[in-house]
Motif scaffolding. Structure first.
Motif, PDB file in Angstrom:
ATOM      1  N   ASP A 116      64.635  96.819  58.960  1.00  0.00           N
ATOM      2  CA  ASP A 116      65.053  97.430  60.214  1.00  0.00           C
ATOM      3  C   ASP A 116      65.238  96.378  61.300  1.00  0.00           C
ATOM      4  O   ASP A 116      66.147  96.466  62.114  1.00  0.00           O
ATOM      5  CB  ASP A 116      64.012  98.456  60.696  1.00  0.00           C
ATOM      6  N   ARG A 117      64.338  95.401  61.327  1.00  0.00           N
ATOM      7  CA  ARG A 117      64.394  94.328  62.322  1.00  0.00           C
ATOM      8  C   ARG A 117      63.974  93.025  61.678  1.00  0.00           C
ATOM      9  O   ARG A 117      63.089  93.003  60.828  1.00  0.00           O
ATOM     10  CB  ARG A 117      63.450  94.615  63.489  1.00  0.00           C
ATOM     11  N   VAL A 118      64.588  91.940  62.133  1.00  0.00           N
ATOM     12  CA  VAL A 118      64.255  90.604  61.641  1.00  0.00           C
ATOM     13  C   VAL A 118      64.092  89.700  62.851  1.00  0.00           C
ATOM     14  O   VAL A 118      64.952  89.673  63.728  1.00  0.00           O
ATOM     15  CB  VAL A 118      65.365  90.046  60.726  1.00  0.00           C
ATOM     16  N   VAL A 119      62.970  89.000  62.938  1.00  0.00           N
ATOM     17  CA  VAL A 119      62.762  88.036  64.024  1.00  0.00           C
ATOM     18  C   VAL A 119      62.402  86.682  63.423  1.00  0.00           C
ATOM     19  O   VAL A 119      61.913  86.594  62.295  1.00  0.00           O
ATOM     20  CB  VAL A 119      61.650  88.480  65.002  1.00  0.00           C
ATOM     21  N   ILE A 120      62.661  85.642  64.201  1.00  0.00           N
ATOM     22  CA  ILE A 120      62.279  84.289  63.798  1.00  0.00           C
ATOM     23  C   ILE A 120      61.117  83.874  64.685  1.00  0.00           C
ATOM     24  O   ILE A 120      61.222  83.889  65.913  1.00  0.00           O
ATOM     25  CB  ILE A 120      63.445  83.306  63.965  1.00  0.00           C
ATOM     26  N   ALA A 121      59.992  83.543  64.054  1.00  0.00           N
ATOM     27  CA  ALA A 121      58.809  83.111  64.797  1.00  0.00           C
ATOM     28  C   ALA A 121      57.876  82.382  63.848  1.00  0.00           C
ATOM     29  O   ALA A 121      57.925  82.596  62.635  1.00  0.00           O
ATOM     30  CB  ALA A 121      58.088  84.308  65.424  1.00  0.00           C
ATOM     31  N   ASP A 122      57.026  81.540  64.403  1.00  0.00           N
ATOM     32  CA  ASP A 122      55.995  80.864  63.627  1.00  0.00           C
ATOM     33  C   ASP A 122      54.884  81.871  63.355  1.00  0.00           C
ATOM     34  O   ASP A 122      54.175  82.285  64.278  1.00  0.00           O
ATOM     35  CB  ASP A 122      55.465  79.664  64.415  1.00  0.00           C
ATOM     36  N   ALA A 123      54.738  82.283  62.106  1.00  0.00           N
ATOM     37  CA  ALA A 123      53.761  83.321  61.747  1.00  0.00           C
ATOM     38  C   ALA A 123      52.335  82.926  62.088  1.00  0.00           C
ATOM     39  O   ALA A 123      51.474  83.788  62.216  1.00  0.00           O
ATOM     40  CB  ALA A 123      53.869  83.641  60.257  1.00  0.00           C
ATOM     41  N   THR A 124      52.082  81.629  62.252  1.00  0.00           N
ATOM     42  CA  THR A 124      50.719  81.180  62.567  1.00  0.00           C
ATOM     43  C   THR A 124      50.463  81.098  64.068  1.00  0.00           C
ATOM     44  O   THR A 124      49.380  80.698  64.484  1.00  0.00           O
ATOM     45  CB  THR A 124      50.432  79.807  61.928  1.00  0.00           C
ATOM     46  N   ASP A 125      51.439  81.475  64.869  1.00  0.00           N
ATOM     47  CA  ASP A 125      51.302  81.466  66.329  1.00  0.00           C
ATOM     48  C   ASP A 125      51.380  82.912  66.824  1.00  0.00           C
ATOM     49  O   ASP A 125      52.467  83.437  67.053  1.00  0.00           O
ATOM     50  CB  ASP A 125      52.413  80.617  66.947  1.00  0.00           C
ATOM     51  N   PRO A 126      50.227  83.562  66.984  1.00  0.00           N
ATOM     52  CA  PRO A 126      50.226  84.986  67.330  1.00  0.00           C
ATOM     53  C   PRO A 126      51.004  85.322  68.595  1.00  0.00           C
ATOM     54  O   PRO A 126      51.690  86.337  68.651  1.00  0.00           O
ATOM     55  CB  PRO A 126      48.743  85.325  67.506  1.00  0.00           C
ATOM     56  N   LEU A 127      50.932  84.463  69.600  1.00  0.00           N
ATOM     57  CA  LEU A 127      51.640  84.756  70.845  1.00  0.00           C
ATOM     58  C   LEU A 127      53.148  84.634  70.661  1.00  0.00           C
ATOM     59  O   LEU A 127      53.919  85.397  71.247  1.00  0.00           O
ATOM     60  CB  LEU A 127      51.141  83.850  71.968  1.00  0.00           C
ATOM     61  N   ALA A 128      53.590  83.690  69.842  1.00  0.00           N
ATOM     62  CA  ALA A 128      55.022  83.564  69.557  1.00  0.00           C
ATOM     63  C   ALA A 128      55.525  84.784  68.788  1.00  0.00           C
ATOM     64  O   ALA A 128      56.623  85.278  69.055  1.00  0.00           O
ATOM     65  CB  ALA A 128      55.300  82.286  68.764  1.00  0.00           C
ATOM     66  N   VAL A 129      54.722  85.261  67.856  1.00  0.00           N
ATOM     67  CA  VAL A 129      55.106  86.461  67.105  1.00  0.00           C
ATOM     68  C   VAL A 129      55.188  87.655  68.048  1.00  0.00           C
ATOM     69  O   VAL A 129      56.172  88.402  68.030  1.00  0.00           O
ATOM     70  CB  VAL A 129      54.116  86.743  65.947  1.00  0.00           C
ATOM     71  N   ALA A 130      54.175  87.827  68.882  1.00  0.00           N
ATOM     72  CA  ALA A 130      54.171  88.951  69.827  1.00  0.00           C
ATOM     73  C   ALA A 130      55.373  88.875  70.762  1.00  0.00           C
ATOM     74  O   ALA A 130      55.989  89.907  71.067  1.00  0.00           O
ATOM     75  CB  ALA A 130      52.871  88.963  70.624  1.00  0.00           C
ATOM     76  N   ALA A 131      55.744  87.679  71.210  1.00  0.00           N
ATOM     77  CA  ALA A 131      56.892  87.519  72.104  1.00  0.00           C
ATOM     78  C   ALA A 131      58.209  87.822  71.384  1.00  0.00           C
ATOM     79  O   ALA A 131      59.147  88.348  71.985  1.00  0.00           O
ATOM     80  CB  ALA A 131      56.916  86.109  72.677  1.00  0.00           C
ATOM     81  N   ALA A 132      58.284  87.490  70.107  1.00  0.00           N
ATOM     82  CA  ALA A 132      59.523  87.704  69.342  1.00  0.00           C
ATOM     83  C   ALA A 132      59.737  89.168  68.983  1.00  0.00           C
ATOM     84  O   ALA A 132      60.866  89.603  68.811  1.00  0.00           O
ATOM     85  CB  ALA A 132      59.499  86.848  68.072  1.00  0.00           C
ATOM     86  N   VAL A 133      58.657  89.917  68.876  1.00  0.00           N
ATOM     87  CA  VAL A 133      58.739  91.327  68.464  1.00  0.00           C
ATOM     88  C   VAL A 133      58.789  92.187  69.722  1.00  0.00           C
ATOM     89  O   VAL A 133      57.781  92.363  70.399  1.00  0.00           O
ATOM     90  CB  VAL A 133      57.526  91.711  67.583  1.00  0.00           C
ATOM     91  N   ASP A 134      59.977  92.725  70.019  1.00  0.00           N
ATOM     92  CA  ASP A 134      60.114  93.512  71.242  1.00  0.00           C
ATOM     93  C   ASP A 134      59.471  94.888  71.132  1.00  0.00           C
ATOM     94  O   ASP A 134      58.968  95.428  72.100  1.00  0.00           O
ATOM     95  CB  ASP A 134      61.572  93.623  71.668  1.00  0.00           C
ATOM     96  N   THR A 135      59.479  95.469  69.944  1.00  0.00           N
ATOM     97  CA  THR A 135      58.834  96.759  69.699  1.00  0.00           C
ATOM     98  C   THR A 135      57.986  96.612  68.446  1.00  0.00           C
ATOM     99  O   THR A 135      58.512  96.273  67.386  1.00  0.00           O
ATOM    100  CB  THR A 135      59.890  97.860  69.461  1.00  0.00           C
ATOM    101  N   PRO A 136      56.684  96.832  68.536  1.00  0.00           N
ATOM    102  CA  PRO A 136      55.834  96.682  67.351  1.00  0.00           C
ATOM    103  C   PRO A 136      56.288  97.576  66.192  1.00  0.00           C
ATOM    104  O   PRO A 136      56.795  98.673  66.401  1.00  0.00           O
ATOM    105  CB  PRO A 136      54.447  97.089  67.853  1.00  0.00           C
ATOM    106  N   ALA A 137      56.096  97.085  64.995  1.00  0.00           N
ATOM    107  CA  ALA A 137      56.544  97.768  63.780  1.00  0.00           C
ATOM    108  C   ALA A 137      55.515  98.788  63.305  1.00  0.00           C
ATOM    109  O   ALA A 137      54.318  98.624  63.539  1.00  0.00           O
ATOM    110  CB  ALA A 137      56.781  96.735  62.679  1.00  0.00           C
ATOM    111  N   ASP A 138      55.984  99.802  62.620  1.00  0.00           N
ATOM    112  CA  ASP A 138      55.080 100.761  61.988  1.00  0.00           C
ATOM    113  C   ASP A 138      54.418 100.142  60.763  1.00  0.00           C
ATOM    114  O   ASP A 138      53.270 100.443  60.453  1.00  0.00           O
ATOM    115  CB  ASP A 138      55.832 102.024  61.568  1.00  0.00           C
TER     116      ASP A 138
END
Length: 123
Positions: A17-39
């Motif tokens: 449904d959605r694809v983002v590019i982020a460093d999976a080991t950087d929680p804040l980068a992941v949170a910033a990349a994900v505009d709407t949290p996934a189910d």
């Protein structure tokens, strides 16, 4: 995803449904990349430290599926507790009866799955 080439390949399949590019080991980068949290968030990266980003990427009441030998389950559980995240965490164990037949059936029936696998295994 780790880079735009991989993200574009996944987008082209229609499997996500959605694809983002982020460093999976950087929680804040992941949170910033994900505009709407996934189910549902599936963690299958082969590096340690992706637990907190996965929890932050998941909506309250959602599910995180950890399917990686690099996962620290104590870090995932304690991190979710510390973030007051209401998520269900599942652990993939690598074996389910009939899993090989299911995988082959998906490969045979779903063009998007084939388009991701074929370039990696064919010469």
């Amino acid at each position: 995803m780790r880079d735009e080439r991989e993200a574009a390949a996944l987008r082209a399949t229609g499997l996500a449904d959605r694809v983002v590019i982020a460093d999976a080991t950087d929680p804040l980068a992941v949170a910033a990349a994900v505009d709407t949290p996934a189910d549902v968030t599936v963690v299958c990266v082969d590096v340690p430290g992706a637990e907190h980003g996965a929890v932050l990427a998941t909506a309250d009441g959602g599910t995180v599926v950890f399917f990686s030998m690099a996962t620290s389950f104590s870090a995932a559980a304690l991190g979710a507790e510390g973030m007051a995240a209401d998520v269900t965490m599942l652990v993939g164990n690598g074996y389910t009866p009939g899993h090989a037949a299911l995988a082959l059936d998906l490969y045979r029936r779903v063009p998007g799955v084939r388009s991701l696998i074929d370039p990696r295994v064919r010469a």
